[in-house]
Design a protein around this motif. Structure first.
Motif: not given
Ligand code: URA
Length: 260
Positions: A107-111, A114, A120-121, A125, A147, A221
């Motif tokens: 994925g992109e990065g933690p929200g 997370e 992650p995730f 999402a 991520n 995504h």
């Molecule tokens: N979106 C992401 O891309 N990664 C995550 O870990 C959570 C949401």
């Protein structure tokens, strides 16, 4: 940011990076690296042959005999402050799942969720990703999830290029460690960062791309699916992409009926 803190941050990043290289056995690093001081500028550039670091790193990443475990990679990250995201994160989100997974989702990065939980995730999402995984008749524990960046970008903005380039070597090492048969890049940031391109996700998805010898399938995504909740086309696009992934892995493709 003032000049002093920028210099200090740069110095900290450089030192941590060199320590990583040193830990992974790279020649040409001064033995007294740990004792370098910020004021000790004379030692920095002269002692580090940049060319050899880069080629050695690529060489190491592509050498099949060298196998780093995920634990070793996590350890080498330490309490990472290599980029500016380190200053605002609560938890570094490394990755979760099967270290020998046949399939990795990036994925992109933690929200916020997370960042709070260090996994992650796990937010909305994540629930959508779980639905995708379940629809593939797989379990979250079967796959590996990580991520592009390991720390939450403020206000959930996309990671910036310096953050991506600082974090990418660790992602690469994770992927080399797991050695999945297929990588799924979730969304624009992941697909563009991994494939080093600016091509829109809508043009990249649906086809396998090469990532360091591993087949990579870009897809939308899970957050995009949440945002386009009323639009079932994006769901079916993702399902078409996952169908190709299952076929590549020689796994059964569950029958899903489209009520068009
Ligand atoms: N979106 C992401 O891309 N990664 C995550 O870990 C959570 C949401």
């Amino acid at each position: 940011m003032n000049t002093h803190s920028t210099k200090a941050q740069l110095f900290a990043s450089l030192t941590a990076y060199l320590q990583d290289l040193q830990e992974s056995g790279l020649d040409g690093i001064p033995a007294d690296l740990a004792t370098l001081k910020e004021t000790d500028t004379a030692q920095q550039p002269a002692a580090i042959p940049k060319q050899s670091i880069e080629s050695k790193m690529t060489e190491e990443l592509n050498t099949p005999e060298i196998h780093e475990t995920l634990e070793q990679i996590r350890k080498s990250l330490g309490p990472c402050q290599r980029c500016k995201l380190g200053a605002t994160r609560k938890n570094l989100v490394f990755g979760v799942g099967n270290p020998k997974a046949r399939l990795v989702f990036v994925g992109e990065g933690p929200g916020a969720d997370e960042d709070a939980q260090g996994e992650p995730f796990v937010g909305d999402a994540g629930k959508m990703l779980n639905r995708i995984i379940a629809a593939m008749e797989l379990k979250r524990e079967d796959v590996y999830i990580c991520n592009v960046v390991k720390c939450r970008p403020p206000q959930n903005r996309p990671p910036e290029s310096d953050e991506v380039s600082t974090c990418s070597p660790f992602l690469l090492r994770q992927l080399q460690s797991v050695k999945p048969e297929v990588i799924v890049a979730l969304g624009t940031s992941a697909a563009q960062a991994l494939l080093q391109t600016k091509i829109p996700i809508s043009k990249m998805r649906g086809k396998f791309h090469d990532f360091h010898g591993m087949p990579l399938m870009p897809t939308y995504h899970p957050s995009y699916l949440l945002r386009t909740g009323g639009n079932s086309d994006s769901f079916w696009s993702v399902w078409d992409d996952m169908t190709q992934v299952l076929q590549y892995l020689k796994l059964p493709v569950p029958n899903k009926s489209r009520n068009k």
